[in-house]
Write a protein that holds these residues in place. Structure first.
Motif, PDB file in Angstrom:
ATOM      1  N   LEU A 296     -43.664  -0.970  66.041  1.00 34.72           N
ATOM      2  CA  LEU A 296     -42.509  -0.420  65.329  1.00 34.72           C
ATOM      3  C   LEU A 296     -42.632   1.098  65.208  1.00 34.72           C
TER       4      LEU A 296
ATOM      5  N   LEU B   5     -44.267   3.261  67.160  1.00 32.41           N
ATOM      6  CA  LEU B   5     -44.095   3.994  68.417  1.00 32.41           C
ATOM      7  C   LEU B   5     -42.666   3.892  68.954  1.00 32.41           C
ATOM      8  N   ASN B   6     -42.018   2.761  68.742  1.00 33.75           N
ATOM      9  CA  ASN B   6     -40.709   2.583  69.367  1.00 33.75           C
ATOM     10  C   ASN B   6     -39.531   2.918  68.479  1.00 33.75           C
ATOM     11  N   SER B   7     -39.690   2.713  67.186  1.00 28.59           N
ATOM     12  CA  SER B   7     -38.502   2.815  66.348  1.00 28.59           C
ATOM     13  C   SER B   7     -38.630   3.795  65.195  1.00 28.59           C
ATOM     14  N   HIS B   8     -39.822   4.303  64.956  1.00 30.84           N
ATOM     15  CA  HIS B   8     -39.990   5.172  63.805  1.00 30.84           C
ATOM     16  C   HIS B   8     -40.008   6.625  64.243  1.00 30.84           C
ATOM     17  N   VAL B   9     -39.608   7.482  63.339  1.00 31.75           N
ATOM     18  CA  VAL B   9     -39.541   8.901  63.662  1.00 31.75           C
ATOM     19  C   VAL B   9     -40.939   9.462  63.928  1.00 31.75           C
TER      20      VAL B   9
ATOM     21  N   ASP C 182     -41.639   8.857  67.494  1.00 31.59           N
ATOM     22  CA  ASP C 182     -40.826   9.796  68.273  1.00 31.59           C
ATOM     23  C   ASP C 182     -41.511  11.158  68.352  1.00 31.59           C
TER      24      ASP C 182
ATOM     25  N   ARG D  63     -44.435  10.935  70.771  1.00 33.00           N
ATOM     26  CA  ARG D  63     -43.983  10.974  72.165  1.00 33.00           C
ATOM     27  C   ARG D  63     -43.641  12.398  72.608  1.00 33.00           C
TER      28      ARG D  63
ATOM     29  N   ILE E  78     -40.031  20.016  65.704  1.00 32.34           N
ATOM     30  CA  ILE E  78     -41.043  19.000  65.392  1.00 32.34           C
ATOM     31  C   ILE E  78     -42.351  19.716  65.064  1.00 32.34           C
TER      32      ILE E  78
ATOM     33  N   LYS F  22     -36.537  24.618  62.368  1.00 35.11           N
ATOM     34  CA  LYS F  22     -35.905  23.711  61.422  1.00 35.11           C
ATOM     35  C   LYS F  22     -34.979  24.463  60.460  1.00 35.11           C
TER      36      LYS F  22
ATOM     37  N   GLN G 154     -38.946  11.254  78.242  1.00 38.06           N
ATOM     38  CA  GLN G 154     -38.323  10.527  77.138  1.00 38.06           C
ATOM     39  C   GLN G 154     -36.879  10.183  77.469  1.00 38.06           C
TER      40      GLN G 154
ATOM     41  N   ARG H 221     -33.268   9.952  72.972  1.00 34.30           N
ATOM     42  CA  ARG H 221     -34.321  10.538  72.122  1.00 34.30           C
ATOM     43  C   ARG H 221     -34.259  12.064  72.197  1.00 34.30           C
TER      44      ARG H 221
ATOM     45  N   GLY I 220     -36.039  15.763  66.925  1.00 33.12           N
ATOM     46  CA  GLY I 220     -36.256  16.597  65.745  1.00 33.12           C
ATOM     47  C   GLY I 220     -35.248  16.383  64.625  1.00 33.12           C
TER      48      GLY I 220
ATOM     49  N   HIS J 173     -33.475  12.918  63.944  1.00 39.34           N
ATOM     50  CA  HIS J 173     -32.954  11.565  64.102  1.00 39.34           C
ATOM     51  C   HIS J 173     -32.227  11.120  62.851  1.00 39.34           C
TER      52      HIS J 173
ATOM     53  N   THR K  73     -32.182   8.470  60.376  1.00 38.51           N
ATOM     54  CA  THR K  73     -33.144   7.440  59.985  1.00 38.51           C
ATOM     55  C   THR K  73     -32.739   6.802  58.670  1.00 38.51           C
TER      56      THR K  73
ATOM     57  N   GLY L 271     -37.704   5.845  57.340  1.00 34.85           N
ATOM     58  CA  GLY L 271     -38.006   6.670  58.509  1.00 34.85           C
ATOM     59  C   GLY L 271     -37.773   5.963  59.834  1.00 34.85           C
ATOM     60  N   PHE L 272     -37.164   4.776  59.791  1.00 38.67           N
ATOM     61  CA  PHE L 272     -36.846   4.106  61.051  1.00 38.67           C
ATOM     62  C   PHE L 272     -35.530   4.634  61.617  1.00 38.67           C
ATOM     63  N   ILE L 273     -35.544   4.813  62.938  1.00 37.41           N
ATOM     64  CA  ILE L 273     -34.413   5.447  63.603  1.00 37.41           C
ATOM     65  C   ILE L 273     -33.267   4.452  63.796  1.00 37.41           C
TER      66      ILE L 273
ATOM     67  N   LYS M 251     -31.274   3.390  66.094  1.00 36.00           N
ATOM     68  CA  LYS M 251     -31.163   3.503  67.555  1.00 36.00           C
ATOM     69  C   LYS M 251     -29.771   3.179  68.058  1.00 36.00           C
TER      70      LYS M 251
END
Ligand SMILES: Nc1ncnc2c1ncn2[C@@H]1O[C@H](COP(=O)(O)OP(=O)(O)O)[C@@H](O)[C@H]1O
Ligand SMILES: [Mg+2]
Lengths: 319, 246
Positions: free
Chosen positions: A180, A182-186, A189, A192, A206, B73, B93, B97, B102, B104, B106, B110-112, B114
């Motif tokens: 979760l 690596l794929n969906s959390h900021v 991101d 990566r 970032i 930022k 990427q 993405r 920088g 997203h 969320t 903190g979940f994006i 998508k």
């Protein structure tokens, strides 16, 4: 079609696992068609797999960590002395994981603040941490035999239905969490982008340094937890703990399909990769081959997997 | 009203003096063309404004307030959006993405989101790049895009996030004629919406078409400032050639 293309790395690694399993079932049906071997696998796979999960994040972030076997030993040592002193498994786990995180923070300090390349910094810390641990332990092992009577042991290393070891449950939970992240959390991101193009990441706002620090601390925590799992399962700590793990953990990550160049990696691949690597040794032995074969077969599997990845990379198939 | 004001700004990279006392200003709803030779310091100047580099010396004012500490930022939070010369994309990427890199969308953990981000990216891809059914989706990596498409992506990214100042550093280099024309229409759109823009380009025809004012950067200095009303394309060309000849 799109599904196949998108998940081709995952499909490759899963196929290799299934092929190996079929091969072993064919070669030694008695072992591989009974359940005992799987329970045994599930008890040892987590030791390297937990490390490989953390290392995947480090490598996706474009960095390296060669210190984790030493961090494991240091954390395991702290786990042992806290347990021997207090008898509390909970406290021991907390202390061990904290020690791991601290070692990770030391790596991050050298890499981010001082500016030492990670591969060099962690060669240094690997000697430093292992050396310090051996000195503190005066080179002696610690027996944790009393741990088997505790409730904490049941949570760390107990068996569900006499079959599934608790450490495997922990591994599955951690795998899902890392997947979760690596794929969906900021956070994933940021990892990566830091690994892919740190300059662009910085320009786009970032915090590259904070991301690297986070990744090394997570790696330290994983090493600490792996040390805990080994100590608990074996009811023992010894000064060379983790020494054989280095290449096995790297192999697990790379046959999983994670790119050494950073920016690209798969947690699922690492999970399956760890299973494959752990399976080979025991599989060969029970198939009647001698232990001498292990490295040779490791070599074949690793070379096959990474060649597949090279042939099916994004550029080659124009995706 | 002045949105950006730079007074006597200096910036060195080791022994290289990229900027040596630059003065610059950008007013609301103004389009300024930043012109000059390669290596003159144009990109360095806009990188200071977009928070990539701190300046060594001098004063930087944003909406009248002096800036002490700045970052990419903070620049964005002040609604300054930049398309850098090097495009600032991460090759491996997914396009979506990169689009939201920088910043997203969320949830509180903190979940994006998508689904939302991919949907928005697809819209922009179709509108800006005219990518329809060529096998490129928001999930494709940036490495699958051509140079022009990457440029389109960076510009689309800058356009998407509602900003007050848009900085374009050589946006039309490597673009085909009709793609360049799209960028020019986009800049005109910026003007119509009452926003401001800094445009760096070597194409004088393009910059003359859209800019209100031209600032010539030469060896880290900005001594020549020309209003559009006071010049024509031939004259501007001549001034630039003279500068290059020094
Ligand atoms: N990050 C950097 N490190 C070192 N030197 C740089 C850096 N960025 C720019 N320079 C130098 O500063 C000078 C101005 O560069 P730049 O602002 O990119 O010019 P322009 O955009 O006008 O072509 C050049 O001599 C360039 O080599
Ligand atoms: Mg430039």
């Amino acid at each position: 079609m799109n599904f196949i293309l998108k998940y081709r790395h995952q499909l490759i690694i899963t196929s290799i696992l299934i092929l190996l399993l079929c091969l072993f079932m064919f070669l030694s049906p008695r072992t591989f068609l009974s359940s005992g071997i799987y329970s045994a696998y599930m008890s040892t796979i987590p030791f390297t797999a937990v490390l490989a999960l953390g290392l995947t994040l480090v490598i996706v972030c474009g960095e390296m960590d060669l210190s984790f076997p030493a961090v494991m030993a240091a954390s395991g040592f702290v786990f042992s002395i806290v347990f021997i002193e207090t008898g509390s498994v909970f406290l021991s786990v907390a202390a061990a994981v904290f020690t791991g995180g601290l070692c990770g923070a030391l790596n991050a300090f050298l890499i981010v603040k001082i500016g030492v390349p990670s591969i060099i910094a962690t060669i240094g810390t690997q000697f430093f941490i292992r050396g310090l641990t051996v000195l503190l332990a005066q080179g002696l092992a610690k027996s944790l035999i009393g741990i088997r009577d505790t409730f904490g042991y049941q949570i760390l290393s107990g068996r569900i239905a006499d079959f599934i070891p608790m450490q495997f449950v922990w591994l599955v939970i951690l795998t899902i969490v890392f997947l979760l992240i690596l794929n969906s959390h900021v956070l994933g991101d940021r990892i990566r982008f830091t690994g892919d193009n740190a300059n662009a990441a910085r320009i786009m706002g970032i915090s590259v340094n904070r991301t690297k620090t986070f990744v090394f601390i997570i790696m330290g925590v994983c090493s600490g937890f792996s040390g805990v799992l080994v100590c608990s399962e074996m009811a023992n700590w010894w000064p060379t703990q983790g020494e054989g793990f280095m290449l096995i953990v790297f192999a697990s990550v790379f046959i999983g399909g994670t790119s050494v160049f950073g920016g690209k990696g798969t947690i699922y691949g690492t999970f399956i990769g760890s299973i494959i690597i752990s399976m080979i040794e025991a599989g060969l032995v029970s198939a009647g081959a001698q232990g001498l074969w292990t490295r040779f077969v490791y070599g074949i599997v690793i070379i096959t997997a990474v060649s597949f990845y090279a042939k099916t990379s994004d550029k080659k198939i124009g995706q | 009203m002045e949105i950006i004001r730079l007074e006597n700004i200096w910036k060195s990279f080791g022994k290289i003096h990229a900027l040596e006392g630059v003065n610059f200003s950008l007013k609301k709803n103004e389009i300024v063309g930043l012109l000059g030779d390669n290596g003159a310091g144009k990109s360095t100047l806009v990188k200071i404004i977009s928070g990539v580099f701190p300046h060594d010396k001098g004063n930087f004012y944003l909406n009248g307030e002096k800036i002490e500490k700045f970052s990419p930022k903070l620049a964005r939070q002040n609604r300054i959006e930049t398309v850098h010369q090097d495009r600032s994309l991460a090759e491996n990427q997914a396009i979506w993405r990169n689009f939201f890199m920088g910043r997203h969308k969320t949830n509180f953990l903190g979940f994006i989101d998508k689904k939302f981000e991919k949907k928005e990216t697809l819209k922009i891809l179709q509108k800006n790049l005219g990518l329809k059914g060529v096998g490129i989706t928001p999930d494709s990596p940036v490495s699958s895009l051509s140079g022009g498409e990457r440029q389109g992506l960076s510009i689309g990214r800058a356009m998407y996030f509602d900003s007050e100042v848009i900085i374009l550093d050589e946006p039309t280099t490597a673009l085909a004629q009709n793609e360049s024309q799209k960028v020019i229409s986009f800049i005109k759109e910026i003007k119509n919406q009452g926003k401001s823009c800094i445009l760096i380009t070597h194409n004088l025809r393009h910059v003359f078409e859209v800019a209100d004012r031209f600032v010539i950067v030469s060896r880290g200095k900005t001594d020549t400032i020309i209003n559009k009303a006071d010049t024509d394309l031939d004259n501007l060309t001549k001034i630039l050639i003279d500068h290059a000849g020094i």
